[in-house]
Design a protein around this motif. Structure first.
Motif, short mmCIF file in Angstrom:
data_model
loop_
_atom_site.label_atom_id
_atom_site.label_comp_id
_atom_site.label_asym_id
_atom_site.label_seq_id
_atom_site.Cartn_x
_atom_site.Cartn_y
_atom_site.Cartn_z
N TRP A 146 0.84 -1.19 0.00
CA TRP A 146 0.00 0.00 0.00
C TRP A 146 0.88 1.24 0.00
CZ3 TRP A 146 -1.72 2.60 4.98
CH2 TRP A 146 -2.55 3.68 4.72
N GLN A 147 0.56 2.20 -0.87
CA GLN A 147 1.31 3.44 -1.01
C GLN A 147 0.34 4.61 -0.80
OE1 GLN A 147 4.73 4.92 -3.95
NE2 GLN A 147 3.01 4.11 -5.06
N TRP A 148 0.69 5.55 0.06
CA TRP A 148 -0.17 6.70 0.35
C TRP A 148 0.69 7.96 0.32
CZ3 TRP A 148 1.95 3.45 3.83
CH2 TRP A 148 2.68 4.02 4.87
N GLY A 149 0.05 9.10 0.44
CA GLY A 149 0.80 10.37 0.44
C GLY A 149 1.49 10.58 -0.89
N GLU A 150 2.72 11.07 -0.83
CA GLU A 150 3.50 11.29 -2.04
C GLU A 150 3.95 9.93 -2.59
OE1 GLU A 150 7.64 13.45 -3.43
OE2 GLU A 150 6.72 14.04 -1.52
N HIS A 151 3.61 9.66 -3.83
CA HIS A 151 3.91 8.36 -4.44
C HIS A 151 5.28 8.37 -5.14
CE1 HIS A 151 -0.23 7.79 -3.53
NE2 HIS A 151 -0.43 6.77 -4.35
N HIS A 152 5.95 7.23 -5.08
CA HIS A 152 7.25 7.06 -5.74
C HIS A 152 7.29 5.69 -6.41
CE1 HIS A 152 8.96 10.59 -3.76
NE2 HIS A 152 8.28 10.22 -2.70
N ARG A 153 8.13 5.57 -7.41
CA ARG A 153 8.32 4.28 -8.07
C ARG A 153 9.18 3.39 -7.17
NH1 ARG A 153 7.29 2.26 -12.71
NH2 ARG A 153 6.79 4.24 -13.69
N MET A 154 8.72 2.17 -6.97
CA MET A 154 9.47 1.18 -6.19
C MET A 154 9.25 -0.18 -6.81
SD MET A 154 7.15 0.04 -2.98
CE MET A 154 7.98 -1.50 -3.07
N LYS A 155 10.03 -1.17 -6.38
CA LYS A 155 9.89 -2.53 -6.91
C LYS A 155 9.70 -3.52 -5.78
CE LYS A 155 12.50 -1.34 -10.92
NZ LYS A 155 13.81 -0.84 -11.15
N CYS A 156 9.04 -4.62 -6.11
CA CYS A 156 8.75 -5.68 -5.15
C CYS A 156 8.93 -7.03 -5.83
CB CYS A 156 7.31 -5.50 -4.67
SG CYS A 156 6.73 -6.80 -3.60
N ASP A 157 9.38 -8.01 -5.08
CA ASP A 157 9.55 -9.36 -5.63
C ASP A 157 9.43 -10.37 -4.50
OD1 ASP A 157 9.97 -11.27 -7.58
OD2 ASP A 157 12.05 -10.71 -8.01
N ASP A 158 9.14 -11.58 -4.86
CA ASP A 158 9.17 -12.73 -3.95
C ASP A 158 8.38 -12.51 -2.65
OD1 ASP A 158 10.77 -14.15 -5.77
OD2 ASP A 158 12.56 -13.17 -4.99
N MET A 159 7.09 -12.18 -2.78
CA MET A 159 6.21 -12.03 -1.61
C MET A 159 5.92 -13.42 -1.05
SD MET A 159 3.51 -9.13 -2.88
CE MET A 159 2.70 -9.01 -1.29
N PHE A 160 5.73 -13.49 0.28
CA PHE A 160 5.48 -14.80 0.88
C PHE A 160 4.63 -14.71 2.14
CE2 PHE A 160 9.39 -13.20 2.78
CZ PHE A 160 9.19 -13.45 4.14
N VAL A 161 4.02 -15.84 2.48
CA VAL A 161 3.36 -16.06 3.77
C VAL A 161 3.90 -17.38 4.29
CG1 VAL A 161 1.21 -16.55 4.99
CG2 VAL A 161 1.23 -14.86 3.15
N GLU A 162 4.37 -17.37 5.54
CA GLU A 162 4.85 -18.58 6.19
C GLU A 162 4.02 -18.86 7.43
OE1 GLU A 162 9.62 -18.28 5.28
OE2 GLU A 162 8.82 -17.19 6.99
N LYS A 163 3.67 -20.12 7.61
CA LYS A 163 2.97 -20.54 8.83
C LYS A 163 4.04 -20.87 9.87
CE LYS A 163 -0.06 -24.12 10.67
NZ LYS A 163 -0.88 -25.30 10.35
N LEU A 164 4.03 -20.14 10.97
CA LEU A 164 5.00 -20.39 12.03
C LEU A 164 4.46 -21.38 13.07
CD1 LEU A 164 6.37 -16.78 12.55
CD2 LEU A 164 7.29 -18.62 11.13
N ARG A 165 3.14 -21.31 13.32
CA ARG A 165 2.48 -22.29 14.19
C ARG A 165 1.00 -22.26 13.95
NH1 ARG A 165 0.06 -20.80 18.93
NH2 ARG A 165 0.19 -18.61 19.38
#
Length: 165
Positions: A146-165
């Protein structure tokens, strides 16, 4: 918001004590349609060749939504992603919410400005969440950038969810 539902980009496996229940890498999206989506970039990636480029016009970046049952009924999860930020003025966060019948029952976000200290390089951001004790199999767990306020270009990769318990 983009809803990624391609089975080819989801993997399940074990990593140390955590059970990885969702992973989204953007290499598998290249070539799925007649043309690549405008947010897919090969200018730099954390792994592979492709990553998600959040533009200055976007409020939301990559996201996924799974039922609690699809995540294997976790009590504690870790959500994260690799991010590439141009500078420290960025107002962007990794957010999670849990919805029951369209109503938010849990929400938390982690601002990148508070945790990323190096810019113009890939940095891992992650946060651990204790989910509500009364979770139901049909409750939806949503993770997104989520990006709010002043916006800038950024990059994202390899999102994950891990079950810890």
């Amino acid at each position: 918001m983009l809803k990624l539902g391609l089975g080819a980009i989801l993997t399940t496996g074990c990593q140390s004590q955590a059970e990885e229940v969702v992973r989204i890498g953007f290499d598998d999206i290249h070539g799925w349609g007649p043309q690549d989506p405008p947010w897919l970039t090969d200018s730099t990636a954390h792994s592979g060749r492709w990553s998600y480029s959040l533009s200055i016009a976007d409020d939301y970046g990559p996201n996924f939504s799974r039922s609690w049952a699809e995540l294997n009924n976790p009590k504690t999860i870790r959500v994260g992603a690799w991010v590439w930020l141009p500078h420290g003025r960025i107002t962007t966060a990794l957010a999670i919410n849990v919805e029951r019948d369209g109503e938010k029952i849990y929400y938390k976000s982690m601002g990148f400005r508070e945790v990323v200290k190096r810019y113009r390089s890939w940095e891992l951001v992650h946060q651990t969440h204790e989910l509500p004790a009364d979770m139901r199999p049909t409750d939806m767990v949503n993770v997104y950038i989520w990006q709010w306020g002043e916006h800038h270009r950024m990059k994202c990769d390899d999102m994950f969810v891990e079950k810890l318990r």
